[in-house]
Design a protein around this motif. Structure first.
Motif, PDB file in Angstrom:
ATOM      1  N   ALA A  68       0.605  -1.146   0.026  1.00  0.00           N
ATOM      2  CA  ALA A  68      -0.161   0.000   0.104  1.00  0.00           C
ATOM      3  C   ALA A  68       0.934   1.348   0.140  1.00  0.00           C
ATOM      4  N   LEU A  69       1.801   1.295   0.916  1.00  0.00           N
ATOM      5  CA  LEU A  69       2.695   2.537   0.836  1.00  0.00           C
ATOM      6  C   LEU A  69       3.579   2.694  -0.602  1.00  0.00           C
ATOM      7  N   LEU A  70       3.691   1.615  -1.267  1.00  0.00           N
ATOM      8  CA  LEU A  70       4.557   1.693  -2.511  1.00  0.00           C
ATOM      9  C   LEU A  70       3.177   2.098  -3.721  1.00  0.00           C
ATOM     10  N   ALA A  71       2.130   1.521  -3.508  1.00  0.00           N
ATOM     11  CA  ALA A  71       1.312   1.730  -4.515  1.00  0.00           C
ATOM     12  C   ALA A  71       0.290   3.108  -4.494  1.00  0.00           C
ATOM     13  N   LEU A  72       0.226   3.473  -3.195  1.00  0.00           N
ATOM     14  CA  LEU A  72      -0.890   4.611  -3.179  1.00  0.00           C
ATOM     15  C   LEU A  72      -0.142   5.880  -3.776  1.00  0.00           C
ATOM     16  N   PRO A  73       1.010   6.309  -3.639  1.00  0.00           N
ATOM     17  CA  PRO A  73       1.819   7.360  -4.418  1.00  0.00           C
ATOM     18  C   PRO A  73       1.683   7.492  -5.878  1.00  0.00           C
ATOM     19  N   LEU A  74       1.804   6.171  -6.354  1.00  0.00           N
ATOM     20  CA  LEU A  74       2.014   5.960  -7.789  1.00  0.00           C
ATOM     21  C   LEU A  74       0.158   6.162  -8.469  1.00  0.00           C
ATOM     22  N   LEU A  75      -0.424   5.675  -7.449  1.00  0.00           N
ATOM     23  CA  LEU A  75      -1.876   5.511  -7.875  1.00  0.00           C
ATOM     24  C   LEU A  75      -2.414   7.238  -7.890  1.00  0.00           C
ATOM     25  N   TRP A  76      -1.945   8.044  -6.825  1.00  0.00           N
ATOM     26  CA  TRP A  76      -2.373   9.214  -6.619  1.00  0.00           C
ATOM     27  C   TRP A  76      -1.782  10.166  -7.820  1.00  0.00           C
ATOM     28  N   LEU A  77      -0.663   9.801  -8.105  1.00  0.00           N
ATOM     29  CA  LEU A  77       0.198  10.680  -9.253  1.00  0.00           C
ATOM     30  C   LEU A  77      -0.741  10.476 -10.647  1.00  0.00           C
ATOM     31  N   THR A  78      -0.910   9.288 -10.836  1.00  0.00           N
ATOM     32  CA  THR A  78      -1.719   8.924 -12.113  1.00  0.00           C
ATOM     33  C   THR A  78      -2.891   9.476 -11.898  1.00  0.00           C
ATOM     34  N   ILE A  79      -3.771   9.311 -10.919  1.00  0.00           N
ATOM     35  CA  ILE A  79      -5.117   9.908 -10.778  1.00  0.00           C
ATOM     36  C   ILE A  79      -5.284  11.479 -11.274  1.00  0.00           C
ATOM     37  N   LEU A  80      -3.815  12.223 -10.664  1.00  0.00           N
ATOM     38  CA  LEU A  80      -3.887  13.651 -10.697  1.00  0.00           C
ATOM     39  C   LEU A  80      -3.747  13.930 -12.155  1.00  0.00           C
ATOM     40  N   ASN A  81      -3.132  13.287 -12.845  1.00  0.00           N
ATOM     41  CA  ASN A  81      -2.685  13.355 -14.297  1.00  0.00           C
ATOM     42  C   ASN A  81      -3.701  12.654 -15.283  1.00  0.00           C
ATOM     43  N   THR A  82      -4.891  12.443 -14.796  1.00  0.00           N
ATOM     44  CA  THR A  82      -5.638  11.424 -15.519  1.00  0.00           C
ATOM     45  C   THR A  82      -6.289  11.998 -17.007  1.00  0.00           C
ATOM     46  N   GLN A  83      -6.468  13.310 -16.742  1.00  0.00           N
ATOM     47  CA  GLN A  83      -6.880  13.960 -17.970  1.00  0.00           C
ATOM     48  C   GLN A  83      -6.056  14.216 -18.995  1.00  0.00           C
ATOM     49  N   SER A  84      -4.838  14.683 -18.582  1.00  0.00           N
ATOM     50  CA  SER A  84      -3.749  14.835 -19.522  1.00  0.00           C
ATOM     51  C   SER A  84      -3.441  13.569 -20.189  1.00  0.00           C
ATOM     52  N   LEU A  85      -3.295  12.474 -19.343  1.00  0.00           N
ATOM     53  CA  LEU A  85      -2.980  11.237 -19.770  1.00  0.00           C
ATOM     54  C   LEU A  85      -4.098  10.653 -20.852  1.00  0.00           C
ATOM     55  N   ARG A  86      -5.436  10.769 -20.814  1.00  0.00           N
ATOM     56  CA  ARG A  86      -6.500  10.317 -21.709  1.00  0.00           C
ATOM     57  C   ARG A  86      -6.292  11.218 -22.810  1.00  0.00           C
ATOM     58  N   GLN A  87      -5.987  12.530 -22.579  1.00  0.00           N
ATOM     59  CA  GLN A  87      -5.720  13.324 -24.000  1.00  0.00           C
ATOM     60  C   GLN A  87      -4.461  12.895 -24.846  1.00  0.00           C
ATOM     61  N   ALA A  88      -3.400  12.348 -24.077  1.00  0.00           N
ATOM     62  CA  ALA A  88      -2.473  12.102 -24.755  1.00  0.00           C
ATOM     63  C   ALA A  88      -2.358  10.780 -25.216  1.00  0.00           C
ATOM     64  N   LEU A  89      -2.802   9.609 -24.451  1.00  0.00           N
ATOM     65  CA  LEU A  89      -2.919   8.208 -24.750  1.00  0.00           C
ATOM     66  C   LEU A  89      -4.317   7.657 -24.929  1.00  0.00           C
ATOM     67  N   GLY A  90      -5.149   8.210 -24.775  1.00  0.00           N
ATOM     68  CA  GLY A  90      -6.425   7.517 -24.875  1.00  0.00           C
ATOM     69  C   GLY A  90      -7.042   6.856 -23.500  1.00  0.00           C
ATOM     70  N   ALA A  91      -8.235   6.568 -23.610  1.00  0.00           N
ATOM     71  CA  ALA A  91      -8.859   6.064 -22.063  1.00  0.00           C
ATOM     72  C   ALA A  91      -8.325   4.756 -21.823  1.00  0.00           C
ATOM     73  N   ASP A  92      -8.150   3.778 -22.890  1.00  0.00           N
ATOM     74  CA  ASP A  92      -7.893   2.605 -22.403  1.00  0.00           C
ATOM     75  C   ASP A  92      -6.198   2.324 -21.933  1.00  0.00           C
ATOM     76  N   ALA A  93      -5.487   3.245 -22.842  1.00  0.00           N
ATOM     77  CA  ALA A  93      -4.132   3.169 -22.393  1.00  0.00           C
ATOM     78  C   ALA A  93      -3.814   3.655 -21.018  1.00  0.00           C
ATOM     79  N   THR A  94      -4.504   4.669 -20.626  1.00  0.00           N
ATOM     80  CA  THR A  94      -4.388   5.371 -19.467  1.00  0.00           C
ATOM     81  C   THR A  94      -4.878   4.341 -18.167  1.00  0.00           C
ATOM     82  N   LEU A  95      -5.929   3.511 -18.484  1.00  0.00           N
ATOM     83  CA  LEU A  95      -6.513   2.647 -17.548  1.00  0.00           C
ATOM     84  C   LEU A  95      -5.495   1.522 -17.379  1.00  0.00           C
TER      85      LEU A  95
END
Length: 312
Positions: free
Chosen positions: A29-56
């Protein structure tokens, strides 16, 4: 003088293993949560750059790898962090560390069985499997005290692995169930791949293929004349009814197509293709990039999600 463990203490059952499991869960959990939080914060930009499937996939795959971290450590080192702290380790029938496939399978079965079935199963599996957990019984592993000697393991493990009639029957049931589960998961995955879930993307796919036909003709013209065309008729192509306009840029080889689609979400939108050149003695087209200035990435086919900034 080192005190040797009693034989009955070599194979370790439920209670001492619970703290090890909880420690491993906290580490993951200590390793995963920061990574998940960082990805969630950048979800919108990642969806625009990579698409919804690649972001997931970007969100889930690192989390899955971290989830399996204890299994990796059990196979590749002296044990997961929790097991080391509790002085435990996982072994196979020969008293050695389990190979990677066995360790990953063991961990997956543990998470699935104990995560999905009610707590009463913990008691049931111990009564049915002579005190063993189902993941150890099914995957041919045992959790032992790390202080057990090789001689003790050689003496104790054979009795622990001795099959029973009930065990053989349950193993057959699990094998059949696992095969059915793999078949269902595989069928579902194929359905996801083969059945287009996005109607806008499905309607756009044949238009992208037509646009690629124009790019191939433009590339052939480039190799024949040493320049890119500025009009469609020079390519010898018939009028493109799928596009209301096709506008070429002879300087960089790009062309933009205005869609003439019955699909309301696409009508009037644009596709843009441009060549990526390989410079040398003779310029060559390395590949064609494809994207859109006004269609979001999640609606574009997977091979047409390149940035078109600067070519519009």
């Amino acid at each position: 003088m080192t005190h040797e463990l009693a034989d009955q203490d070599v194979v370790v059952h439920a209670l001492p293993r619970i703290p090890a499991f909880l420690i491993d869960a906290v580490v993951v959990a200590l390793l995963a949560l920061p990574l998940l939080w960082l990805t969630i914060l950048n979800t919108q930009s990642l969806r625009q750059a990579l698409g919804a499937d690649a972001t997931l996939a970007l969100l889930l795959l690192p989390s899955l790898l971290l989830l399996m971290l204890p299994a990796l450590m059990d196979s590749l080192s002296s044990g997961s962090i929790g097991k080391r702290m509790m002085q435990l380790r996982v072994v196979d029938a020969r008293g050695r560390r389990p190979n990677l496939l066995r360790s990953l399978s063991r961990h997956a079965v543990k998470l699935l069985v104990h995560g999905l079935l009610p707590g009463i199963w913990l008691l049931a599996e111990r009564l049915l499997l002579r005190g063993l957990n189902v993941h150890d019984w099914l995957c041919g592993t045992r959790v032992v005290a790390s202080g057990a000697s090789a001689a003790q393991l050689a003496r104790v493990l054979p009795a622990s692995f001795a099959p029973t009639l009930l065990g053989q029957a349950l193993r057959a049931v699990f094998a059949i169930g696992a095969a059915l589960l793999l078949f269902l998961v595989g069928s579902a995955w194929l359905a996801v791949i083969l059945v287009e879930p996005n109607p806008t993307r499905k309607a756009l796919a044949p238009l992208v293929e037509q646009a690629r036909g124009i790019s191939r003709a433009s590339e052939n013209q480039f190799y024949k004349t040493g320049r890119f065309t500025d009009n469609l008729s020079e390519l010898g192509l018939a009028e493109q009814t799928a596009f209301s306009t096709v506008k070429f840029n002879a300087q960089n080889g790009s062309f933009i197509l205005r869609l003439n689609s019955e699909f309301s979400e696409l009508h009037g939108r644009s596709l843009l293709l441009y060549p990526e050149l390989k410079r040398g003695d003779r310029a060559e087209v390395r590949r064609w990039r494809c994207g859109s200035p006004d269609i979001t990435a999640e609606h574009l086919p997977f091979g047409c999600r390149d940035s078109v900034a600067g070519y519009e």
